[in-house]
Enzyme design. Structure first.
Site, PDB file in Angstrom:
ATOM      1  N   SER A   1      60.385  66.785  32.403  1.00 35.80           N
ATOM      2  CA  SER A   1      60.217  67.386  33.730  1.00 35.80           C
ATOM      3  C   SER A   1      58.793  67.890  34.009  1.00 35.80           C
ATOM      4  CB  SER A   1      61.237  68.520  33.931  1.00 35.80           C
ATOM      5  OG  SER A   1      62.552  68.050  33.756  1.00 35.80           O
TER       6      SER A   1
ATOM      7  N   HIS B   1      69.721  83.284  37.002  1.00 37.67           N
ATOM      8  CA  HIS B   1      68.290  83.521  36.772  1.00 37.67           C
ATOM      9  C   HIS B   1      68.070  84.925  36.210  1.00 37.67           C
ATOM     10  CE1 HIS B   1      67.362  79.724  38.490  1.00 37.67           C
ATOM     11  NE2 HIS B   1      67.707  80.049  39.735  1.00 37.67           N
TER      12      HIS B   1
ATOM     13  N   ASP C   1      66.061  75.955  30.623  1.00 42.59           N
ATOM     14  CA  ASP C   1      66.873  75.299  31.658  1.00 42.59           C
ATOM     15  C   ASP C   1      68.351  75.684  31.526  1.00 42.59           C
ATOM     16  OD1 ASP C   1      67.339  73.685  33.832  1.00 42.59           O
ATOM     17  OD2 ASP C   1      67.332  71.807  32.694  1.00 42.59           O
TER      18      ASP C   1
ATOM     19  N   ASN D   1      59.827  72.704  41.623  1.00 49.58           N
ATOM     20  CA  ASN D   1      60.797  73.755  41.969  1.00 49.58           C
ATOM     21  C   ASN D   1      60.529  74.373  43.347  1.00 49.58           C
ATOM     22  OD1 ASN D   1      61.107  74.926  38.534  1.00 49.58           O
ATOM     23  ND2 ASN D   1      62.471  73.552  39.654  1.00 49.58           N
TER      24      ASN D   1
END
Ligand code: IPE
Ligand code: IPE
Ligand code: MG
Length: 246
Positions: A197, A38, A21, A69
């Protein structure tokens, strides 16, 4: 002495899972687009995968894209899928050179067909590699995984393939996406968030949790060693007393 020399090779986590993350915040801090965060994160993936193989970790599971996501802006989702395809093309060689098998967990059918195709190729080409299993959690959600396991088991009960009395933890394990993987020993989450998560809820029942403020694109070999050293200092009691362990 190097950090790596302080790691006890006989007490490595058999299964290491990482919630990668902080890509977006990394980019924001630098005034860059999230996509570049990313992209930069893929370098941390390569370094982590190679380091784990070198250390002798048998199972590494990386949370790359969650069921939730999908709710991100379409542009970001598209960028992530393109990056996945590009990385698979680029990293096949790394996987082969390091004798690493790639598998995925998650809702494979929801991925774009181009990503499915690339993944299937890499999975099939690496299937006989046996130094380390790298599991990519893609379009993965632990609750979805549990729902799907319950549906499969219920249908087997309905069709008299298994009886209700036969349902135990092992049967449930066998119906999860992670059916061939051992329980998670160490779970790392980067970026300073202290939450799970929707990742491997069943499989982390007795995992050691390790949180670091390092943002994923900055995560280096040394950060991994620090996490493992922390893990090795802990006493895993599994409900017993300390005296029983010793
Ligand atoms: C992790 O980084 C990558 C994915 C979830 C795909 P984030 O994109 O969540 O980065 P932050 O949390 O916004 O910094
Ligand atoms: C978890 O990160 C998913 C991945 C790392 C792939 P998120 O950034 O999506 O998690 P939340 O939304 O902060 O909990
Ligand atoms: Mg995040």
């Amino acid at each position: 002495m190097n950090l790596i020399d302080t790691i006890n090779k006989d007490n490595l986590p058999k299964h290491l899972a990482i919630i990668m993350d902080g890509n977006g915040r990394w980019a924001k801090q630098k005034g860059l687009l999230r996509a570049l965060g990313h992209e930069s994160g893929t370098k941390a993936v390569r370094e982590t995968v190679e380091t784990c193989a070198k250390l002798g970790i048998e199972n590494l599971t990386l949370y790359a894209f969650s069921t939730e996501n999908w709710n991100r802006p379409k542009l970001e989702v598209d960028t992530l899928m393109k990056l996945l395809i590009k990385s698979l093309k680029n990293e096949l060689k790394t996987l082969m050179n390091n004798n690493i098998k790639l598998i995925t967990i998650g809702n494979f059918e929801k991925l774009p067909s181009s990503a499915q195709k690339e993944l299937s190729q890499v999975i099939s080409q690496t299937k006989d590699n046996d130094r380390m299993t790298l599991t990519l959690a893609l379009s993965y959600g632990s609750r979805e995984e549990i729902v799907s396991a319950i549906k499969e088991i219920s249908s087997k009960v309905k069709n008299n393939i298994i009886s209700i009395d036969a349902i135990d933890e092992s049967i449930i394990n066998q119906h999860l996406y992670t059916q061939n993987l051992p329980d998670v020993d160490l779970l790392i989450r980067t970026s300073g968030e202290h939450r799970i998560s929707n990742f491997l809820l069943w499989q982390i029942a007795y995992a050691e949790l390790y949180f670091t403020d390092v943002l994923w694109p900055d995560f280096r070999e040394k950060d991994l060693y620090e996490a493992i050293i922390s893990y090795q200092k802990r006493e895993r009691r599994f409900g017993k007393t300390s005296e029983q362990i010793k």
